[in-house]
Structure formats: structure tokens, C-alpha cells
Motif scaffolding. Structure first.
Motif, PDB file in Angstrom:
ATOM      1  N   GLU A 147       0.830  -1.206   0.000  1.00 38.85           N
ATOM      2  CA  GLU A 147       0.000   0.000   0.000  1.00 38.85           C
ATOM      3  C   GLU A 147       0.861   1.251   0.000  1.00 38.85           C
ATOM      4  OE1 GLU A 147      -3.455   2.059   2.802  1.00 38.85           O
ATOM      5  OE2 GLU A 147      -3.127  -0.112   2.881  1.00 38.85           O
ATOM      6  N   ALA A 148       1.979   1.205   0.746  1.00 41.63           N
ATOM      7  CA  ALA A 148       2.886   2.363   0.779  1.00 41.63           C
ATOM      8  C   ALA A 148       3.475   2.630  -0.602  1.00 41.63           C
ATOM      9  CB  ALA A 148       4.000   2.123   1.800  1.00 41.63           C
ATOM     10  N   ALA A 149       3.829   1.566  -1.310  1.00 43.36           N
ATOM     11  CA  ALA A 149       4.383   1.735  -2.661  1.00 43.36           C
ATOM     12  C   ALA A 149       3.340   2.306  -3.602  1.00 43.36           C
ATOM     13  CB  ALA A 149       4.900   0.403  -3.178  1.00 43.36           C
ATOM     14  N   ALA A 150       2.090   1.890  -3.446  1.00 40.02           N
ATOM     15  CA  ALA A 150       1.012   2.426  -4.280  1.00 40.02           C
ATOM     16  C   ALA A 150       0.829   3.917  -4.030  1.00 40.02           C
ATOM     17  CB  ALA A 150      -0.280   1.669  -4.013  1.00 40.02           C
ATOM     18  N   ARG A 151       0.925   4.329  -2.780  1.00 36.83           N
ATOM     19  CA  ARG A 151       0.817   5.757  -2.452  1.00 36.83           C
ATOM     20  C   ARG A 151       1.951   6.552  -3.109  1.00 36.83           C
ATOM     21  NH1 ARG A 151      -2.680   7.123   1.619  1.00 36.83           N
ATOM     22  NH2 ARG A 151      -3.619   5.374   2.757  1.00 36.83           N
ATOM     23  N   GLN A 152       3.153   5.999  -3.087  1.00 36.92           N
ATOM     24  CA  GLN A 152       4.291   6.682  -3.706  1.00 36.92           C
ATOM     25  C   GLN A 152       4.103   6.807  -5.218  1.00 36.92           C
ATOM     26  OE1 GLN A 152       7.652   4.351  -2.432  1.00 36.92           O
ATOM     27  NE2 GLN A 152       7.872   5.442  -0.487  1.00 36.92           N
ATOM     28  N   LEU A 153       3.586   5.753  -5.831  1.00 36.20           N
ATOM     29  CA  LEU A 153       3.319   5.808  -7.267  1.00 36.20           C
ATOM     30  C   LEU A 153       2.298   6.883  -7.602  1.00 36.20           C
ATOM     31  CD1 LEU A 153       3.134   1.992  -8.107  1.00 36.20           C
ATOM     32  CD2 LEU A 153       4.750   3.623  -9.105  1.00 36.20           C
ATOM     33  N   ALA A 154       1.254   6.975  -6.790  1.00 36.26           N
ATOM     34  CA  ALA A 154       0.221   7.984  -7.024  1.00 36.26           C
ATOM     35  C   ALA A 154       0.788   9.388  -6.879  1.00 36.26           C
ATOM     36  CB  ALA A 154      -0.938   7.778  -6.049  1.00 36.26           C
ATOM     37  N   SER A 155       1.627   9.586  -5.868  1.00 35.37           N
ATOM     38  CA  SER A 155       2.221  10.900  -5.648  1.00 35.37           C
ATOM     39  C   SER A 155       3.121  11.297  -6.815  1.00 35.37           C
ATOM     40  CB  SER A 155       3.026  10.876  -4.340  1.00 35.37           C
ATOM     41  OG  SER A 155       3.651  12.122  -4.116  1.00 35.37           O
ATOM     42  N   ARG A 156       3.921  10.343  -7.291  1.00 42.21           N
ATOM     43  CA  ARG A 156       4.815  10.621  -8.416  1.00 42.21           C
ATOM     44  C   ARG A 156       4.019  10.904  -9.686  1.00 42.21           C
ATOM     45  NH1 ARG A 156       8.751   6.115  -8.498  1.00 42.21           N
ATOM     46  NH2 ARG A 156       7.307   5.001  -9.878  1.00 42.21           N
ATOM     47  N   ALA A 157       2.988  10.103  -9.925  1.00 45.40           N
ATOM     48  CA  ALA A 157       2.155  10.309 -11.105  1.00 45.40           C
ATOM     49  C   ALA A 157       1.440  11.648 -11.043  1.00 45.40           C
ATOM     50  CB  ALA A 157       1.143   9.173 -11.230  1.00 45.40           C
ATOM     51  N   ARG A 158       0.964  12.004  -9.860  1.00 47.06           N
ATOM     52  CA  ARG A 158       0.229  13.256  -9.692  1.00 47.06           C
ATOM     53  C   ARG A 158       1.116  14.454 -10.020  1.00 47.06           C
ATOM     54  NH1 ARG A 158      -0.985  12.426  -4.633  1.00 47.06           N
ATOM     55  NH2 ARG A 158      -2.617  10.926  -5.205  1.00 47.06           N
ATOM     56  N   ARG A 159       2.366  14.412  -9.587  1.00 51.20           N
ATOM     57  CA  ARG A 159       3.295  15.511  -9.887  1.00 51.20           C
ATOM     58  C   ARG A 159       3.519  15.634 -11.385  1.00 51.20           C
ATOM     59  NH1 ARG A 159       6.102  13.413  -5.368  1.00 51.20           N
ATOM     60  NH2 ARG A 159       7.583  12.357  -6.754  1.00 51.20           N
ATOM     61  N   ARG A 160       3.620  14.495 -12.063  1.00 55.64           N
ATOM     62  CA  ARG A 160       3.861  14.531 -13.507  1.00 55.64           C
ATOM     63  C   ARG A 160       2.627  14.992 -14.273  1.00 55.64           C
ATOM     64  NH1 ARG A 160       6.502   9.069 -15.522  1.00 55.64           N
ATOM     65  NH2 ARG A 160       6.502  10.292 -17.448  1.00 55.64           N
ATOM     66  N   VAL A 161       1.463  14.561 -13.841  1.00 58.10           N
ATOM     67  CA  VAL A 161       0.225  14.904 -14.547  1.00 58.10           C
ATOM     68  C   VAL A 161      -0.146  16.357 -14.326  1.00 58.10           C
ATOM     69  CG1 VAL A 161      -2.268  14.482 -14.615  1.00 58.10           C
ATOM     70  CG2 VAL A 161      -0.680  12.551 -14.575  1.00 58.10           C
ATOM     71  N   ARG A 162      -0.021  16.830 -13.100  1.00 58.77           N
ATOM     72  CA  ARG A 162      -0.501  18.165 -12.752  1.00 58.77           C
ATOM     73  C   ARG A 162       0.510  19.273 -13.030  1.00 58.77           C
ATOM     74  NH1 ARG A 162      -5.731  17.215 -12.904  1.00 58.77           N
ATOM     75  NH2 ARG A 162      -6.355  15.536 -11.511  1.00 58.77           N
ATOM     76  N   GLY A 163       1.783  18.922 -13.199  1.00 63.59           N
ATOM     77  CA  GLY A 163       2.769  19.949 -13.493  1.00 63.59           C
ATOM     78  C   GLY A 163       3.249  20.707 -12.269  1.00 63.59           C
ATOM     79  N   ASP A 164       2.311  21.122 -11.405  1.00 59.47           N
ATOM     80  CA  ASP A 164       2.620  21.808 -10.155  1.00 59.47           C
ATOM     81  C   ASP A 164       3.565  23.003 -10.333  1.00 59.47           C
ATOM     82  OD1 ASP A 164       2.395  22.255  -7.458  1.00 59.47           O
ATOM     83  OD2 ASP A 164       4.025  20.897  -6.917  1.00 59.47           O
TER      84      ASP A 164
END
Length: 293
Positions: A147-164
Motif C-alpha cells: 500500500e505504501a508503494a502504491a501511495r508513492q506511485l500515485a504521488s509521483r504520477a500526480r506531480r507529472r500529470v498536474r505539473g505543479d
């Protein structure tokens, strides 16, 4: 109604949701339909009486099927370049171009293109969690990760998708977007005079679609005549940190427009269609804070 008819009816009740999930995961109408059909085959071969939550079970199965398809695509070196290939716009003999176009518009052309830049695990995690609100404890088994790895994947993907983008850049991005929206609207309407109002008189167009090499054209009148009525299926997006445009009929990327600005007008347009050049671009979604007020 017998048991098989009942389970078929329940499956049909979930079909639209399953197609929505599969389409966002795969970016292809035909592949999404194939994934949903495979889920039906697996359901028909399972003990449906042992399934407590059919909708959740089907979503999990479709997600696993899509993950396998994404990984197979990657192993064939097609993972993101597929979206940039002219072959991607070819029609499947049983395809529904109009239906796919409507679905692509509802999802967002930029979203589909940006999702294609993620690796399979990032894409599955982002779509299931950020778009369909599936909890990480249900996503982790699909990925075969913690579950922790899934959270990290989501965080990394979110940064790439959203640009921030940094807060200090957002006012400039909002102004750029307003200008680009005006450019696209005038182009779609074939409004030559409105195009001239957003273009610098000495604007430069660089177009890499010519087989003999890069074509360079100069002047607002020339560019306005060239784009009037022609830029369709387009949507603003972040391109290397500035506002650009993704042109993607049915969610399949044809080219990217990258801009430079001078004194509130468009001073340069770089049309990028070469797959290698596109793969080196950093593409991301624009958030609501960069929209014109």
C-alpha cells in the motif's frame, strides 16, 4: 430469470463504468472494449455466488487486464510512442470513431495524452485513485505492491500529470492561457482578423512535418492564413512549463504547439510532430488556477 441471465444483467449494469475505467487506463476505445469483454469471459467462468461485490470485483479484474496490456505495450517499446504514431489514428474495422471522439472529449484530450507518458503502474494507480477514488488498499493487490508503494506511485504520477508550477508563475500562466484560448477560438472560427490581434506582426512558425526538414515561415498574415479553420481537436496544456497546445483527434496525439510570447502577443509557434522530439517534452495538465478569470 436463471442465474446466468441474472449475472449477465448485472454485468451490463456495470459495463459503462468498466469502459470508463478501461478507456482512461488504455487510451484506446477498441482496447478498452477488449478488456471489458475479457472481464466478462472471466466472470462467466467464475463462481458468481462467491463474489460479494460484483462491481468492485469487475473493476479489479478490468484493471488487472489493462495493467497487463500496458505492460505488454511497454515491452514492445510502444508504451508512450504509440500515442504519437500516425498508425494510432487508423480505424479498427469494428471501431466507432464518433463514439470514441465523444468519449475522448469527455475525458479531456490533454488528460489522455499526459496519461500516456506515465509508466503502467503509475497510470493505473493515478486513474484508479485520483479519478475513480479507489482506496490504496484495493489498488495495491492489483499492482502486486504494498500500500505504501502504491501511495508513492500515485504521488509521483500526480506531480507529472498536474505539473505543479510555482505560485509565482501562475499569473503569467493565466495570461498565456487567455492568449492561447483566444488564438484557438479564432482558428476554429476561421476568423482571420481576430487571429491578427493575438499574433505578433513578426511571428515565426517552425513546422517539423515536412519530410525534407524543418519549415520556417514568418509574419502574422501568413500564419493566420495557414491556421484559420485548421486547428481542431486541440486543448491547452503545460509544455515544458509554459502554456502550449496538444492537438489530439480522438485522444491520439498528432502534434504539440509550443509558444513564445512578446508584449502580450504570440511571437513564435513551434509545431512538433516528431515522436522523438515529443518524447523529450514535459507535458502536464493546466489546473484551474491557470485558467483566465
Amino acid at each position: 430469470m436463471n442465474a446466468q441471465e441474472r449475472i449477465a444483467e448485472q454485468f451490463e449494469g456495470n459495463r459503462n463504468h468498466l469502459l470508463a475505467v478501461a478507456y482512461r487506463l488504455l487510451g484506446s476505445w477498441n482496447e478498452a472494449e477488449d478488456a471489458v469483454q475479457e472481464a466478462w469471459l472471466r466472470l462467466s467462468q467464475s463462481d458468481s455466488n462467491a463474489i460479494e461485490n460484483l462491481g468492485g470485483w469487475l473493476t479489479t479484474v478490468v484493471s488487472r487486464i489493462c495493467l497487463d496490456m500496458l505492460r505488454a505495450r511497454k515491452s514492445r517499446h510502444e508504451e508512450s510512442m504509440e500515442a504519437y504514431s500516425p498508425r494510432a489514428t487508423m480505424h479498427h474495422p469494428h471501431s466507432d470513431p464518433e463514439g470514441e471522439a465523444l468519449l475522448a472529449d469527455s475525458v479531456g484530450l490533454a488528460m489522455l495524452v499526459v496519461l500516456s507518458t506515465l509508466n503502467p503502474s503509475e497510470r493505473v494507480t493515478f486513474v484508479l485513485h485520483d479519478i475513480f477514488a479507489m482506496p490504496f488498499n484495493e489498488i495495491a493487490p492489483i499492482l502486486g505492491k504494498s500500500e505504501a508503494a502504491a501511495r508513492q506511485l500515485a504521488s509521483r504520477a500526480r506531480r507529472r500529470v498536474r505539473g505543479d508550477p510555482p505560485e509565482e508563475d501562475k499569473p503569467a500562466l493565466a495570461s498565456q492561457r487567455e492568449l492561447i484560448e483566444a488564438f484557438l477560438a479564432a482558428s476554429r472560427d476561421a476568423d482571420f482578423h481576430r487571429l491578427l490581434t493575438v499574433l505578433d506582426p513578426d511571428v515565426v512558425l517552425r513546422d517539423d512535418r515536412r519530410s525534407e526538414g524543418l519549415r520556417v515561415a514568418h509574419g502574422a498574415h501568413h500564419l493566420a492564413r495557414q491556421v484559420a479553420g485548421r486547428i481542431q481537436a486541440s486543448q491547452p496544456a503545460l509544455v515544458n512549463g509554459s502554456v502550449g497546445v496538444i492537438v489530439a483527434p480522438r485522444g491520439r496525439l498528432q502534434y504539440v504547439l509550443q509558444y513564445a510570447f512578446r508584449q502580450g502577443r504570440i511571437a513564435k509557434v513551434d509545431l512538433i510532430s516528431d515522436p522523438v522530439r515529443i518524447s523529450n517534452l514535459k507535458l502536464a495538465l493546466l489546473d484551474n488556477e491557470t485558467q483566465p478569470k
